[in-house]
Design a protein around this motif. Structure first.
Motif, mmCIF file in Angstrom:
data_model
loop_
_atom_site.group_PDB
_atom_site.id
_atom_site.type_symbol
_atom_site.label_atom_id
_atom_site.label_comp_id
_atom_site.label_asym_id
_atom_site.label_seq_id
_atom_site.Cartn_x
_atom_site.Cartn_y
_atom_site.Cartn_z
ATOM 1 N N VAL A 139 55.628 -17.364 -5.078
ATOM 2 C CA VAL A 139 56.196 -16.727 -6.281
ATOM 3 C C VAL A 139 55.434 -17.174 -7.530
ATOM 4 C CG1 VAL A 139 58.224 -16.627 -7.786
ATOM 5 C CG2 VAL A 139 58.494 -16.326 -5.338
ATOM 6 N N GLU A 140 55.124 -18.468 -7.634
ATOM 7 C CA GLU A 140 54.666 -19.026 -8.918
ATOM 8 C C GLU A 140 53.182 -18.800 -9.183
ATOM 9 O OE1 GLU A 140 56.248 -20.670 -6.536
ATOM 10 O OE2 GLU A 140 58.087 -21.543 -7.333
ATOM 11 N N ALA A 141 52.744 -17.571 -9.156
ATOM 12 C CA ALA A 141 51.347 -17.248 -9.455
ATOM 13 C C ALA A 141 51.345 -16.256 -10.608
ATOM 14 C CB ALA A 141 50.687 -16.615 -8.230
ATOM 15 N N ILE A 142 50.691 -16.609 -11.715
ATOM 16 C CA ILE A 142 50.757 -15.751 -12.903
ATOM 17 C C ILE A 142 50.307 -14.313 -12.612
ATOM 18 C CG2 ILE A 142 49.718 -15.416 -15.205
ATOM 19 C CD1 ILE A 142 50.184 -18.409 -15.688
ATOM 20 N N PRO A 143 49.197 -14.077 -11.879
ATOM 21 C CA PRO A 143 48.810 -12.674 -11.627
ATOM 22 C C PRO A 143 49.890 -11.916 -10.854
ATOM 23 C CG PRO A 143 47.039 -14.169 -11.001
ATOM 24 C CD PRO A 143 48.224 -15.028 -11.309
ATOM 25 N N LEU A 144 50.537 -12.603 -9.901
ATOM 26 C CA LEU A 144 51.544 -11.920 -9.079
ATOM 27 C C LEU A 144 52.843 -11.707 -9.852
ATOM 28 C CD1 LEU A 144 50.906 -13.654 -5.628
ATOM 29 C CD2 LEU A 144 50.120 -11.418 -6.418
ATOM 30 N N ILE A 145 53.243 -12.677 -10.673
ATOM 31 C CA ILE A 145 54.464 -12.501 -11.474
ATOM 32 C C ILE A 145 54.242 -11.376 -12.495
ATOM 33 C CG2 ILE A 145 56.048 -13.558 -13.128
ATOM 34 C CD1 ILE A 145 55.487 -16.275 -11.879
ATOM 35 N N ALA A 146 53.105 -11.441 -13.205
ATOM 36 C CA ALA A 146 52.847 -10.449 -14.269
ATOM 37 C C ALA A 146 52.802 -9.041 -13.680
ATOM 38 C CB ALA A 146 51.536 -10.777 -14.979
ATOM 39 N N SER A 147 52.098 -8.868 -12.557
ATOM 40 C CA SER A 147 51.971 -7.518 -11.988
ATOM 41 C C SER A 147 53.300 -7.045 -11.403
ATOM 42 C CB SER A 147 50.870 -7.474 -10.929
ATOM 43 O OG SER A 147 51.102 -8.456 -9.940
ATOM 44 N N SER A 148 54.078 -7.980 -10.856
ATOM 45 C CA SER A 148 55.373 -7.617 -10.276
ATOM 46 C C SER A 148 56.320 -7.094 -11.364
ATOM 47 C CB SER A 148 55.964 -8.864 -9.594
ATOM 48 O OG SER A 148 57.329 -8.712 -9.342
ATOM 49 N N ILE A 149 56.429 -7.855 -12.434
ATOM 50 C CA ILE A 149 57.355 -7.455 -13.507
ATOM 51 C C ILE A 149 56.873 -6.177 -14.181
ATOM 52 C CG2 ILE A 149 58.193 -8.126 -15.805
ATOM 53 C CD1 ILE A 149 58.277 -11.049 -14.758
ATOM 54 N N MET A 150 55.586 -6.155 -14.533
ATOM 55 C CA MET A 150 55.113 -5.027 -15.338
ATOM 56 C C MET A 150 54.998 -3.734 -14.536
ATOM 57 S SD MET A 150 55.201 -6.200 -18.307
ATOM 58 C CE MET A 150 54.535 -4.770 -19.168
ATOM 59 N N SER A 151 54.747 -3.825 -13.218
ATOM 60 C CA SER A 151 54.677 -2.570 -12.452
ATOM 61 C C SER A 151 56.043 -1.878 -12.487
ATOM 62 C CB SER A 151 54.226 -2.822 -11.010
ATOM 63 O OG SER A 151 55.141 -3.664 -10.332
ATOM 64 N N LYS A 152 57.128 -2.670 -12.387
ATOM 65 C CA LYS A 152 58.464 -2.060 -12.401
ATOM 66 C C LYS A 152 58.785 -1.497 -13.786
ATOM 67 C CE LYS A 152 59.906 -5.867 -10.579
ATOM 68 N NZ LYS A 152 60.386 -7.035 -9.854
#
Ligand code: URA
Length: 422
Positions: A174-187
Motif C-alpha cells: 500500500v505505502e508506495a507514493i506512485p501507487l497511492i497517487a494513481s489509485s486515488i486520482m484514477s477514481k
C-alpha cells in the motif's frame, strides 16, 4: 507482451514504457495477468519507484479500465474532497452538506475502513436505513435534488484499481507514493468532478509519517489532477492525534451532527471550514460563506435531506455499544501525547474497523476522548471511554493504547501542532 518482462524491467530499476503500462493494467483487469504476478510488480514499484511520466500513464490506464462519469448537465459547479485517511476523520460528513448549502454540487464517492483508519461509508451505515450503494441514476438524482451525495463508487469506475488496491492491501504494497497517487486520482478523475481538494494527512495515524513524503504525494496528485483538467489543490493536515473527540462509526456520526448544529470540537470545525473554503474557491464560488451556513442551519438542512434521500432517518437514535470501559489518568499533569495510530488500532480492535474486506463492523464500537494533547489532567480523571459489544476485546484495545497515551508533569512545555500544516 509478456508479464515477466514487465516485472523484470521494474525489478531491475528500469522505466516501464507506455505500451507495457497500458498492456499490464488491461491484462490484469481482464484476469490475464495473475494476482501473484501483479503483486510482484507492485512490490518492484514500491521498492524502485516510478517517474512522473510513468505515474501519469499508469493513472490514465487505470481510468481507461472502466467508465467515466459526467456531471456537465448539473446546474452547479462540482467540487469533491478526498482524504488520504486518518483516525477520527469524519470531516466528509459535515463537509459535503455544508459545501452543497453554499452552492456547489458534491459527488462524494467514499470508501470503507480497513485497518486502523475509519471509512466514511461504515460511519454513515450506522444511521438506520441509510444506503451506500446507489445506481448512477440514483446518485445523479440525489446530487440534483440535494446538492450532495455520499456513496460507494460503482463497480464500473476504475475496476483496475479495485482489484489492485485489494491486492496491495494483503501484500504489503500500500505505502508506495506512485501507487497511492494513481489509485486515488484514477477514481477521482473517472468520477468526473470539476474540482478536487485533497486532504493529505501527515503523522502517526496517516500513510505518510513525515512532511516530505506527504508533500511529494500531494504534489504528485495535484499534477495528475491538473493534467486531466480537474482543478486540484491539496492541504497537508495533522494526523498525529485523532481528529475531534471520537473514533468509531456511530460515535463519529453523532459528533458530525454536533458540528452541523453549530457546535462540535474546535479542530473538526476548523478543518471542515478550511476544506470548505478551498472547495468553494476551486469550484469558482470564492465569496460563499461556509461559516454562516453552519450557523444558520442551512448545512444541517442539507444533511437531513441527503440522509433522507439515501433511505436514512436523520432523527433515528444511533446505535450504542453494549459495554464500556473507562481509561483514567494515572498521574496529574499535562496530556502530552494521545497517539493517532494507537487510538486507531484500539478502535479497530474494539470492532469499529475490519481486518478483512468482508468482515462486519460494529456500529457502536469506538473510543471517546475526554482530553486532547495539551490539556491539564488530574490523577483518576477519565481520559478515554472504550465502547464495544464484545467486552473480550477490551484487553486487546488496552494493549494497543499502551505507550500511546502520555501524561507529563504539570508545567511541561507543550506546543500544539496546527491542524493545517501547509
Ligand atoms: N486510498 C486509496 O484509494 N488508494 C490508496 O492507494 C490509498 C488510499
Amino acid at each position: 507482451m509478456d508479464v515477466i518482462s514487465v516485472i523484470r524491467t521494474k525489478r531491475d530499476r528500469g522505466r516501464l514504457t507506455d505500451e507495457q503500462i497500458d498492456w499490464v493494467i488491461d491484462a490484469y483487469t481482464r484476469g490475464e495477468v495473475a494476482d501473484e504476478q501483479m503483486s510482484a510488480l507492485a512490490m518492484a514499484i514500491l521498492l524502485n519507484g516510478m517517474d512522473r511520466a510513468e505515474i501519469a500513464r499508469w493513472t490514465a490506464a487505470m481510468i481507461a479500465s472502466g467508465e467515466r462519469m459526467d456531471f456537465a448537465a448539473l446546474p452547479r459547479p462540482t467540487a469533491d474532497k478526498h482524504s488520504t485517511g486518518g483516525v477520527g476523520d469524519k470531516i466528509t460528513l459535515p463537509l459535503a452538506p455544508l459545501v452543497a448549502a453554499c452552492g456547489a454540487a458534491v459527488p462524494q464517492l467514499s470508501g470503507r475502513g480497513l485497518g486502523h483508519t475509519g471509512g466514511t461509508l461504515d460511519k454513515l451505515e450506522s444511521i438506520p436505513g441509510w444506503r451506500a450503494l446507489l445506481s448512477n441514476d440514483e446518485m445523479m438524482n440525489v446530487l440534483r435534488d440535494v446538492g450532495a451525495v455520499i456513496c460507494a463508487a460503482g463497480d464500473g469506475l476504475a475496476p483496475a484499481d479495485k482489484k489492485l488496491y485489494a491486492l496491495r492491501d494483503v501484500t504489503g504494497t500500500v505505502e508506495a507514493i506512485p501507487l497511492i497517487a494513481s489509485s486515488i486520482m484514477s477514481k477521482k478523475i473517472a468520477e468526473g468532478t470539476g474540482s478536487l481538494v485533497l486532504d493529505v494527512k501527515v503523522g502517526s495515524g496517516a500513510f505518510m509519517k513525515n512532511l516530505d513524503d506527504a508533500r511529494e504525494l500531494a504534489s504528485t496528485m495535484v499534477g495528475l489532477g491538473s493534467d486531466h483538467g480537474v482543478r486540484t489543490v491539496a492541504l497537508l493536515t495533522d494526523m498525529s492525534t485523532p481528529l475531534g473527540l471520537t473514533a468509531g462509526n456511530a460515535l463519529e456520526v453523532r459528533e458530525s451532527v454536533e458540528v452541523l448544529a453549530g457546535g462540535g470540537p474546535a479542530d473538526v470545525v476548523e478543518l471542515t471550514l478550511a476544506l470548505a473554503r478551498e472547495m468553494l474557491t476551486a469550484a469558482g464560488l470564492p465569496d460563499a460563506d461556509p461559516e454562516r451556513a453552519l450557523k444558520d442551519g442551512s448545512a444541517m438542512d442539507h444533511w437531513r435531506r441527503m440522509i433522507t434521500a439515501q433511505g436514512g432517518d436523520p432523527d433515528a437514535t444511533l446505535p450504542v455499544a453494549r459495554e464500556r470501559h473507562v481509561v483514567t489518568a494515572d498521574a496529574s499533569g499535562v496530556l502530552t501525547e494521545l497517539d493517532a495510530y494507537a487510538v486507531g488500532v484500539a478502535a479497530w480492535r474494539l470492532g469499529a474497523g475490519r481486518a478483512r474486506k468482508e468482515d462486519p463492523v460494529q456500529a457502536g464500537a469506538g473510543i471517546e476522548l475526554h482530553a486532547k494533547p495539551g490539556d491539564p489532567v488530574t490523577a483518576g480523571q477519565p481520559l478515554l471511554t472504550l465502547h464495544t459489544d464484545t467486552p473480550e476485546r477490551f484487553p486487546y484495545a488496552l494493549q494497543a493504547l499502551a505507550g500511546g497515551v502520555t501524561v507529563g508533569p504539570a508545567g511541561t512545555a507543550f506546543s500544539p501542532r496546527p491542524i493545517v500544516l501547509d
